[in-house]
Motif scaffolding. Structure first.
Motif, PDB file in Angstrom:
ATOM      1  N   GLN A  56       0.830  -1.208   0.000  1.00  0.00           N
ATOM      2  CA  GLN A  56       0.000   0.000   0.000  1.00  0.00           C
ATOM      3  C   GLN A  56       0.866   1.259   0.000  1.00  0.00           C
ATOM      4  OE1 GLN A  56      -2.468  -0.748   3.392  1.00  0.00           O
ATOM      5  NE2 GLN A  56      -3.900  -2.006   2.222  1.00  0.00           N
ATOM      6  N   ALA A  57       1.976   1.217   0.704  1.00  0.00           N
ATOM      7  CA  ALA A  57       2.893   2.369   0.701  1.00  0.00           C
ATOM      8  C   ALA A  57       3.485   2.574  -0.688  1.00  0.00           C
ATOM      9  CB  ALA A  57       3.991   2.166   1.735  1.00  0.00           C
ATOM     10  N   ARG A  58       3.816   1.481  -1.378  1.00  0.00           N
ATOM     11  CA  ARG A  58       4.340   1.608  -2.741  1.00  0.00           C
ATOM     12  C   ARG A  58       3.275   2.131  -3.701  1.00  0.00           C
ATOM     13  NH1 ARG A  58       7.632  -3.964  -3.356  1.00  0.00           N
ATOM     14  NH2 ARG A  58       5.631  -4.701  -2.629  1.00  0.00           N
TER      15      ARG A  58
ATOM     16  N   ARG B 189       1.713   9.348  -6.047  1.00  0.00           N
ATOM     17  CA  ARG B 189       2.389  10.646  -5.928  1.00  0.00           C
ATOM     18  C   ARG B 189       3.278  10.898  -7.141  1.00  0.00           C
ATOM     19  NH1 ARG B 189       2.854   9.055  -0.611  1.00  0.00           N
ATOM     20  NH2 ARG B 189       4.980   8.338  -0.930  1.00  0.00           N
ATOM     21  N   ALA B 190       3.981   9.864  -7.576  1.00  0.00           N
ATOM     22  CA  ALA B 190       4.862  10.010  -8.738  1.00  0.00           C
ATOM     23  C   ALA B 190       4.054  10.362  -9.987  1.00  0.00           C
ATOM     24  CB  ALA B 190       5.661   8.729  -8.957  1.00  0.00           C
TER      25      ALA B 190
ATOM     26  N   THR C  13       6.481  12.313 -12.646  1.00  0.00           N
ATOM     27  CA  THR C  13       7.751  11.592 -12.788  1.00  0.00           C
ATOM     28  C   THR C  13       7.585  10.230 -13.459  1.00  0.00           C
ATOM     29  OG1 THR C  13       7.548  10.764 -10.523  1.00  0.00           O
ATOM     30  CG2 THR C  13       8.852  12.770 -10.853  1.00  0.00           C
ATOM     31  N   VAL C  14       6.336   9.735 -13.519  1.00  0.00           N
ATOM     32  CA  VAL C  14       6.066   8.514 -14.284  1.00  0.00           C
ATOM     33  C   VAL C  14       4.916   8.807 -15.240  1.00  0.00           C
ATOM     34  CG1 VAL C  14       6.862   6.902 -12.509  1.00  0.00           C
ATOM     35  CG2 VAL C  14       4.472   7.551 -12.565  1.00  0.00           C
ATOM     36  N   ASP C  15       4.945   8.134 -16.381  1.00  0.00           N
ATOM     37  CA  ASP C  15       3.851   8.344 -17.324  1.00  0.00           C
ATOM     38  C   ASP C  15       2.715   7.358 -17.046  1.00  0.00           C
ATOM     39  OD1 ASP C  15       4.903   5.995 -18.248  1.00  0.00           O
ATOM     40  OD2 ASP C  15       5.265   6.684 -20.293  1.00  0.00           O
ATOM     41  N   GLU C  16       1.639   7.522 -17.763  1.00  0.00           N
ATOM     42  CA  GLU C  16       0.420   6.728 -17.529  1.00  0.00           C
ATOM     43  C   GLU C  16       0.648   5.234 -17.758  1.00  0.00           C
ATOM     44  OE1 GLU C  16      -3.457   6.786 -16.193  1.00  0.00           O
ATOM     45  OE2 GLU C  16      -2.277   8.575 -16.585  1.00  0.00           O
ATOM     46  N   ALA C  17       1.411   4.873 -18.781  1.00  0.00           N
ATOM     47  CA  ALA C  17       1.643   3.455 -19.102  1.00  0.00           C
ATOM     48  C   ALA C  17       2.432   2.772 -17.991  1.00  0.00           C
ATOM     49  CB  ALA C  17       2.377   3.334 -20.429  1.00  0.00           C
TER      50      ALA C  17
ATOM     51  N   GLU D  85       2.667  -0.839 -13.211  1.00  0.00           N
ATOM     52  CA  GLU D  85       3.109  -1.012 -11.832  1.00  0.00           C
ATOM     53  C   GLU D  85       1.920  -1.139 -10.886  1.00  0.00           C
ATOM     54  OE1 GLU D  85       5.972  -1.503  -8.828  1.00  0.00           O
ATOM     55  OE2 GLU D  85       6.029  -1.721 -10.994  1.00  0.00           O
ATOM     56  N   GLU D  86       0.873  -0.377 -11.139  1.00  0.00           N
ATOM     57  CA  GLU D  86      -0.316  -0.460 -10.296  1.00  0.00           C
ATOM     58  C   GLU D  86      -0.941  -1.850 -10.392  1.00  0.00           C
ATOM     59  OE1 GLU D  86      -4.277   2.179  -9.485  1.00  0.00           O
ATOM     60  OE2 GLU D  86      -3.841   1.610 -11.565  1.00  0.00           O
TER      61      GLU D  86
END
Length: 92
Positions: free
Chosen positions: A40-42, A48-49, A54-58, A63-64
């Motif tokens: 959950q923290a990740r 937030r990223a 800092t990260v794109d949608e893909a 990762e999600e």
């Protein structure tokens, strides 16, 4: 273990000890990786990223999905059971 086999296997003791430590480190890493609070923290950090750009949608979606899968399924057991009692030592 007999005295002869103990003497013959003595040179392998460091290797067996290292393998035992590596096995326990792997088990702990798996336990921590599947801890729901850590996952959950990740997920929160990933959100937030994404908000910060800092990260794109893909990348976010991949990762999600991986993290949600970790939350949904229980940690795979390695076939070994863990106990809270210390192991009994054999007195020689």
């Amino acid at each position: 273990m007999g005295i002869v086999s103990g003497l013959l296997l003595l040179p392998l003791a460091p290797v067996r000890g290292t393998a035992w430590i590596a096995d326990h480190l792997l088990q702990e890493a798996r336990r921590q990786a599947h801890d729901p609070r850590a996952v959950q923290a990740r997920l929160a950090a990933l959100n937030r990223a994404l908000d910060e750009g800092t990260v794109d949608e893909a990348v976010f979606e991949r990762e999600e999905e991986r993290l949600l899968t970790l939350l949904e399924r229980p940690a795979r057991s390695s076939g070994r059971t863990t106990t809270t009692k210390p192991a009994r030592r054999r007195h020689l």
